[in-house]
Scaffold this active site. Structure first.
Site, short mmCIF file in Angstrom:
data_model
loop_
_atom_site.label_atom_id
_atom_site.label_comp_id
_atom_site.label_asym_id
_atom_site.label_seq_id
_atom_site.Cartn_x
_atom_site.Cartn_y
_atom_site.Cartn_z
N ASP A 34 0.83 -1.21 0.00
CA ASP A 34 0.00 0.00 0.00
C ASP A 34 0.85 1.26 0.00
O ASP A 34 0.52 2.25 -0.63
CB ASP A 34 -0.86 0.05 1.26
CG ASP A 34 -1.74 -1.17 1.36
OD1 ASP A 34 -1.84 -1.89 0.36
OD2 ASP A 34 -2.30 -1.38 2.44
N LYS A 117 -6.54 2.55 13.97
CA LYS A 117 -7.02 2.32 12.62
C LYS A 117 -6.56 0.92 12.24
O LYS A 117 -5.36 0.69 12.05
CB LYS A 117 -6.45 3.37 11.65
CG LYS A 117 -7.04 3.27 10.27
CD LYS A 117 -6.59 4.44 9.43
CE LYS A 117 -7.24 4.47 8.06
NZ LYS A 117 -7.21 3.23 7.33
N CYS A 408 41.47 7.74 -5.97
CA CYS A 408 42.88 7.98 -6.32
C CYS A 408 43.16 7.84 -7.81
O CYS A 408 44.29 8.03 -8.24
CB CYS A 408 43.78 7.05 -5.52
SG CYS A 408 43.60 5.33 -6.06
N CYS A 465 45.86 3.68 -1.56
CA CYS A 465 44.67 4.51 -1.83
C CYS A 465 44.20 5.14 -0.51
O CYS A 465 44.03 4.44 0.49
CB CYS A 465 43.54 3.66 -2.42
SG CYS A 465 42.03 4.59 -2.64
S1 IVH Z 1 -14.03 5.13 11.02
C1 IVH Z 1 -15.95 7.68 7.86
N1 IVH Z 1 -12.51 3.78 12.56
O1 IVH Z 1 -10.24 2.87 7.62
C2 IVH Z 1 -15.44 6.33 7.70
N2 IVH Z 1 -12.34 3.41 10.24
O2 IVH Z 1 -9.58 4.86 5.60
C3 IVH Z 1 -15.53 5.65 9.00
N3 IVH Z 1 -10.71 1.71 9.63
O3 IVH Z 1 -12.98 2.30 5.51
C4 IVH Z 1 -14.27 5.08 9.31
N4 IVH Z 1 -10.08 1.23 11.66
O4 IVH Z 1 -12.02 0.30 6.84
C5 IVH Z 1 -12.85 4.02 11.30
N5 IVH Z 1 -11.27 2.63 14.08
C6 IVH Z 1 -11.60 2.86 12.83
C7 IVH Z 1 -11.02 2.18 11.75
C8 IVH Z 1 -11.41 2.49 10.45
C9 IVH Z 1 -9.92 0.96 10.38
C10 IVH Z 1 -10.73 1.67 8.17
C11 IVH Z 1 -12.10 1.47 7.58
C12 IVH Z 1 -12.32 2.64 6.70
C13 IVH Z 1 -10.91 3.07 6.41
C14 IVH Z 1 -10.85 4.52 6.02
#
Ligand code: IVH
Length: 695
Positions: A34, A117, A408, A465
């Protein structure tokens, strides 16, 4: 680049991004990670911003990804499944806050909620009267795929909810594959000769799209809820509590934060542990906690403005190879070094990296002008892991080892080494997919270098050298007072092909060092700071650092005081140098010879080109101005070095032997033969007490 070249580059980037996107979304078989995909997208975005005349709205690259596959029933989401805007640094998070406050208009302070995330797949779960009735993938945000039967195979998705919940209720969250499961799945795939999954997310996606739910069951997927629609509740943090009460698994790390500093602390804390979490995480979702404010802040495009995804620095990025040069190691081996368009990888700017040897260049087929994938993981030096050959224009140049030593100018000899030593085999290296597992970042074995030495190596044939002289380099750093660099580090820098000579030290960057064994970013930063602090150097130190035969500290001081500039010293003849007190004909000859040698002049020019600046402070009218001391015996109140310092600070000089050019002999206890020499030559002898009185 000309307009035409830019246009071509944009087109190539679009084609490649579309191709990668298709591979990723449709075939679940990405050929790059990614980070690489995002790096290319960023370049395209930046170019389009700079050159809007080349924007093509019909380009496939803008088509929304994730079109549902035909094999599953399509499902229209009740409310659109949005995605998130990314922030690639804390600065970008601050900018997000500023924008958000501006939208709200009124001066207010916001409460934030931070959560992991997770690196998986967003899904929607519909519950009716507390019973799971339908589950779907995100798809394009409006229409997803009905994967209810597959989702029922995931133990952590409750089929029936605990407690009371609204009649119709939707939960959103992430399906992930634990790293441990992904590793063993890949092992099985490999044994069966099947395609490996590049990361946990792709493995999760691939598994969810299996038409046979029993395969999904075997894949041991996991689910974490992150949002719910249909609860009457005030804050996003309350949603998390309710989700837990209803029986959902919610990621265990989250935090309320009433300041951005607290948000940053959470980001830092998670940054430290995320590698060790059982599932992949690629950032922190930061959101405005109060749900009522969310409506005011709103959604633009496909992303809400009340949320932002802080992304941890990518470990891979794409860049262009601007040049390939060679450095000469301690054994005289030539090591190719790639120079890039400076690129941010894992939080530091990378503008060069070793290519190790010709085998490595051939294996990856790296050419000057190529777009390459570079990787900088925390504990390894930056490295080219792949060439994106599809982005070639045809103008790329193959690299050839030089026939003359770059230091050199002696002949370079090619030797067949079999598996003989090279820096390449000694460095900590990523040699299998396993070493990347924790990060969920690998692609396939083919793109990564394999361990083992090169089959051929190129050596400088000059026994003398300068690049082979490790001591000279150590002397240089100690005279430049770069105390943070010891002999071991110098050795590693040479072995990695990062430096040939002292001048190369001044082009080092944090990223070059932070990957060396047992080297943290902090110590790398300390070294780089120390190097740059000592770039400005006194003339005498510069002369002394050059390591001219017979030129010690005192002679260097004498030369500097007499001539006042490097230029004058370089141009001086034997006669003039010889006329300086304390400098005899052997030393004068050695100095003149040194400055006649082209390799030495090249080094001096390179030092200056790389930012070394020389200044001279004449010791004006010091009490010992024009006086030469010889020290003998042990002093009571100071060491010899301290006495020397006092003399030179006051304009005097120190010599090691008594001659009729000596002004004083400073005699301590147990004075030796120099005392007698002074007597014979009728030179004034001063005791320590008399010396201190003179000061
Ligand atoms: S909130 C408004 N919370 O990240 C969209 N997303 O880049 C709501 N994701 O499609 C997303 N962990 O698949 C949210 N704690 C989290 C998350 C999360 C992973 C992913 C999800 C989303 C993507 C967005």
């Amino acid at each position: 680049m000309s307009d035409l070249q830019i246009q071509k580059r944009i087109q190539k980037l679009r084609d490649e991004i579309s191709r990668l996107r298709f591979a990723y979304h449709v075939t679940n078989n990405p050929s790059v990670t990614d980070d690489v995909y995002e790096s290319l997208s960023r370049e395209l975005h930046n170019l389009e911003e700079q050159y809007p005349q080349f924007i093509d709205e019909n380009s496939a690259v803008y088509r929304v990804a994730g079109k549902p596959l035909d094999k599953f029933k399509k499902v229209t989401h009740n409310t659109r499944m949005l995605s998130l805007n990314d922030a690639f640094s804390k600065d970008e998070v601050s900018q997000w806050e500023t924008r958000t406050l501006k939208i709200l208009g009124v001066p207010t302070s916001l409460n934030y909620f931070c959560e992991l995330k997770l690196d998986g797949l967003a899904i929607s779960l519909i519950y009716e009267n507390g019973v799971f009735v339908r589950g779907a993938t995100r798809g394009d945000g409006f229409i997803g795929e009905d994967i209810t039967e597959n989702l029922k195979m995931i133990e952590t998705i409750p089929l029936k909810l605990k407690g009371s919940c609204p009649e119709s209720f939707e939960v959103r969250g992430e399906v992930v594959m634990p790293k441990r499961v992904w590793r063993s799945l890949n092992k099985t795939q490999e044994k069966e000769g099947k395609q490996l999954f590049a990361n946990t997310r792709n493995a999760a996606a691939g598994s969810l799209r299996q038409l046979d739910p029993s395969i999904v069951k075997e894949r041991k997927l996991d689910f974490f809820a992150w949002d719910a629609i249909g609860l009457s509740i005030a804050n996003h943090s309350d949603i998390h509590s309710s989700l837990r009460e209803l029986g959902f698994q919610v990621a265990p790390y989250e935090s309320k934060a009433d300041t951005l500093d607290k948000v940053f602390s959470f980001i830092d804390e998670m940054g430290k542990i995320r590698e060790n979490l059982p599932y992949g995480t690629d950032g922190i979702v930061v959101t405005v906690d109060e749900l009522a404010l969310r409506d005011k802040i709103g959604v633009v495009g496909k992303a809400p403005r009340y949320m932002v995804a802080f992304k941890y620095p990518a470990e891979r990025a794409t860049t262009i190879v601007l040049d390939i040069t060679t450095n000469v190691g301690r054994t005289g081996v030539l090591t190719p070094l790639a120079h890039f368009n400076p690129t941010l990888v894992a939080g530091s700017t990378v503008s060069k990296s070793t290519l190790h040897n010709m085998d490595q260049i051939n294996r990856l087929d790296i050419r000057i002008g190529d777009t390459v994938v570079i990787q900088k993981a925390g504990d390894v030096i930056p490295e080219v892991v792949e060439v994106l050959a599809k982005l070639r224009t045809g103008k790329e140049k193959k690299f050839k080892m030089p026939s003359k030593c770059p230091v050199c100018n002696f002949e370079v000899e090619k030797k067949n080494t079999g598996s003989e030593q090279s820096s390449y085999s000694k460095s900590p290296r990523i040699s299998s997919t396993n070493s990347l597992e924790g990060r969920g970042q690998t692609v396939s074995h083919k793109t990564l270098p394999t361990s083992g030495g090169p089959s051929v190596a190129y050596y400088c044939t000059n026994k003398n050298c300068p690049a082979k002289n490790a001591r000279a380099l150590q002397h240089f750093v100690s005279v430049f007072e770069i105390y943070t660099i010891g002999p071991k580090i110098l050795g590693r820098l040479k072995d990695e092909g990062l430096i040939s000579d002292s001048a190369d030290l001044f082009t080092l960057e944090v990223a070059d060092l932070s990957g060396l064994e047992r080297f943290g970013v902090k110590s790398a930063e300390n070294i780089i700071t120390s190097i740059s602090l000592h770039k400005r150097i006194l003339l005498w130190r510069f002369i002394y650092a050059l390591g001219i035969i017979h030129v010690g500290e005192q002679t260097a001081r004498d030369l500097a005081n007499h001539f006042g500039s490097l230029d004058k010293i370089q141009k001086a003849d034997v006669e003039e140098i010889n006329s300086i007190e304390n400098i005899g004909p052997i030393v004068s000859n050695s100095i003149v010879k040194f400055f006649q040698d082209e390799a030495n002049l090249n080094l001096i020019n390179k030092l200056i080109k790389n930012g070394v600046t020389i200044y001279h402070e004449k010791v004006k009218g010091g009490i010992f101005s024009g006086k030469t001391f010889v020290l003998t015996g042990t002093l009571d109140t100071m060491s010899r070095d301290e006495a020397k310092k006092k003399i030179t600070e006051n304009g005097g000089s120190v010599s090691s032997s008594v001659s009729n050019k000596t002004s004083y002999v400073l005699a301590g206890e147990n004075a030796g033969s120099k005392y007698n020499d002074a007597k014979k030559l009728n030179i004034q002898i001063v005791s320590e007490v008399e010396f201190l009185e003179m000061l």
